[in-house]
Design an enzyme around this catalytic site. Structure first.
Site, PDB file in Angstrom:
ATOM      1  CB  CYS A 296     -14.058 -21.875 -29.353  1.00 27.18           C
ATOM      2  SG  CYS A 296     -12.596 -22.913 -29.528  1.00 27.18           S
TER       3      CYS A 296
ATOM      4  CB  CYS B 107     -11.108 -19.565 -30.188  1.00 21.85           C
ATOM      5  SG  CYS B 107     -11.729 -20.825 -31.337  1.00 21.85           S
TER       6      CYS B 107
ATOM      7  CB  CYS C 198     -11.338 -33.216 -20.423  1.00 19.61           C
ATOM      8  SG  CYS C 198     -12.384 -32.761 -21.812  1.00 19.61           S
TER       9      CYS C 198
ATOM     10  CB  CYS D 156     -15.027 -33.794 -19.413  1.00 19.39           C
ATOM     11  SG  CYS D 156     -14.198 -34.738 -20.709  1.00 19.39           S
TER      12      CYS D 156
END
Length: 563
Positions: free
Chosen positions: A73, A76, A456, A459
């Site tokens: 992630c 994270c 993004c 994306c």
């Protein structure tokens, strides 16, 4: 005797052999025990938690903030340094608060127990209570984490007992909150106090056992609103000094210096919120009142103010875009500020410098610096933008325009880019606001659309899979794979709240729309399309927290990722 000796040896041999095997088993168990140990290890000062040491961590640490994360992630990964720095800061000040982390992809039992549905998720465990953790509500940076934990580790409000203490506290910061409660008057139980050491010296603080329910709600709010200092007053002489006769929450705002470089000013030095003697205090309502009234009447959009602007949760934002280097444009602030007071709490008036920090937000509005001065009103619920067309931005004109938008009498201004010349010849069709309707709602086609933002990271990560999907279905007559840049194009009946968002528009006259929420890989996409826009029942996908869309959620607008 010989026979007895033979029998003895026969009995002893298996026993001896068995003992050796038992030692091997014990050795294996000890080796396994290292994996299953409840020992508490650390990485960068953060406790590394798993199923077998979680209970021990809760029992040994009164306040434990746990991050449930996934190694892959990106949110994270960005949070990790700040989380470690916060752990070090709390340890250096000998705080009872500790930070821990759980790899939720490996510790699935813990992830399921605490209903982890996105990464990162932070939960606070207090006094060993495993069943009712508190969701983290602070900022996702070092200072935010430390402040949030400090407020929960110690008393959340200072007890002010005399005028000198009150004066010093009220003047200590730009904005402070003081709760005036008549506890102890007329024979009621007085507040007990404890002396604790704080950064500026030794102060007397309340230990949160006030008899008043309103006072308890006040402490609850104080524990959550960590960006303002809180204090409590019960002394009759202080009630008299501040002109109060009943329980009241007071928000004190420091007056700006006439030479303060900011063009904004607090419109009031103090805001009072009387406690209803029958209804008491509502935590959510008080929190919102404080967040709204702590703001200046007109806020300038800067790196320092963005969290306050968007954290206030005011439903509409009225934006004045101007170039602060132009004296002629600066004069527009006077009428803008004069109109703001009418709509306090409903509409937040914001100044955006197109030549400064505000330059980065201009593409979201389809603007360039040359468009200034201009006004836009944003409805925060759906990011609809409304443009004021008048050339003269007088106080009356601004008030009339804002009220008309609130009354639903003004249509939103929808952005649309120009379609590329080859938009419909590519494997992935490139849609814009002007062409979306005719393509997505073509009754003969099943259209799968990716709504994305160029900046993004989610994306970008799925871009290759989407292109491959387009190649796979480019020769299918009834299936279209498409994409739309939702930062440059807006649709009247579809609101995009996060990136990427995937919608499937099935063929037919019903204008249906199905949101895709499963894994973002080519094979799952294909299964979804071949099955007519549905997937077999599968366990819910745990993913990164989506990157939200809109004014207030652009990459520049927050210094840290949003949960």
């Amino acid at each position: 005797l010989v026979w007895l000796l033979v029998l003895s040896l026969a009995w002893l041999d298996p026993a001896l052999g068995g003992e050796e095997e038992d030692e091997e088993v014990v050795a294996e168990e000890e080796e396994e025990g290292e994996v299953l140990s409840d020992e508490l290890g650390e990485e960068d000062g953060v406790l590394v938690l798993h199923e077998h040491n979680f209970d021990r961590a809760l029992s040994e640490h009164q306040l434990l903030l746990v991050e449930f994360y996934a190694p892959w992630c990106r949110h994270c990964q960005r949070l990790a340094p700040a989380f470690a720095q916060a752990a070090a800061a709390l340890r250096d000040e000998s705080s009872p608060a500790r930070l821990g982390k759980v790899d939720a992809t490996a510790q699935t039992a813990l992830a399921n127990e605490f209903n982890i549905t996105s990464y990162p998720t932070l939960k606070l465990f207090r006094d060993g209570n495993r069943t009712h953790p508190l969701a983290y509500t602070g900022r996702m940076d070092t200072k935010g984490i430390v402040s949030w934990m400090q407020r929960r580790a110690g008393p959340s409000a200072t007890l002010l007992q005399d005028p000198d203490a009150a004066t010093a506290f009220i003047g200590s910061q730009d904005v402070v909150v003081v709760g005036f409660f008549k506890v102890g008057w007329g024979g009621g139980r007085r507040v007990s106090t404890t002396v604790v050491a704080v950064a500026m010296g030794t102060h007397e603080v309340a230990t949160q056992d006030l008899e008043s329910k309103a006072a308890q709600v006040f402490y609850e709010v104080a524990g959550d609103v960590v960006d303002m200092p809180f204090a409590v007053v019960e002394a009759a002489e202080l009630f008299k000094a501040y002109g109060l006769s009943a329980d009241t929450i007071c928000l004190f705002k420091k007056e700006r210096s006439p030479h303060h470089p900011s063009p904004q000013q607090f419109d009031e030095g103090r805001a009072d919120f009387p406690v209803d003697p029958e209804q008491g205090l509502d935590a959510a309502e008080l929190t919102q009142l404080l967040r709204v009234h702590r703001l200046e009447l007109v806020m300038e959009f800067t790196n320092e103010t963005s969290d306050h602007i968007f954290g206030a949760k005011i439903p509409h934002h009225m934006l004045l875009f101007l170039n602060k280097s132009s004296s002629g444009q600066l004069e527009l602030q006077d009428d803008f500020r004069a109109a703001a007071g009418t709509f306090r709490g409903k509409v937040l008036f914001v100044l955006v410098d197109v030549a400064g920090y505000g330059a980065d937000v201009l593409p979201f509005f389809g603007m360039t610096p040359a468009d200034a001065p201009t006004l836009r009103l944003v409805k925060m619920e759906n990011n609809r933008k409304y443009q004021m067309d008048q050339d003269v931005f007088s106080e009356t004109a601004i008030r009339t325009f804002v009220q008309a938008v609130l009354d639903g009498k003004v249509k939103p201004r929808l952005l649309s880019a120009e379609p590329p010349e080859d938009w419909d010849t590519r494997p992935v069709k490139v849609l814009v606001g002007k062409t979306f309707e005719q393509v997505a709602y073509d009754e003969t086609k099943n259209v799968f659309v990716k709504f994305y933002a160029p900046w993004c990271s989610h994306c970008q990560a799925m871009a290759a899979a989407w292109e491959e999907l387009g190649e796979r279905y480019k020769d299918h007559e009834d299936i279209i794979i498409a994409e739309l840049d939702a930062t440059a194009n807006e649709l009247e009946n579809i609101t995009i709240h996060g990136f990427p968002t995937l919608h499937y528009f099935p063929a037919g006259p019903d204008r249906k729309m199905v949101e895709y929420k499963s894994n973002r890989d080519v094979e799952t996409f294909s299964k979804f399309l071949e099955n007519g826009g549905t997937l077999p029942e599968e366990p819910p996908v745990v993913s990164e927290s989506p990157q939200p869309q809109g004014w207030g959620h652009l990459p520049h607008a927050r210094a840290s990722p949003s949960l």
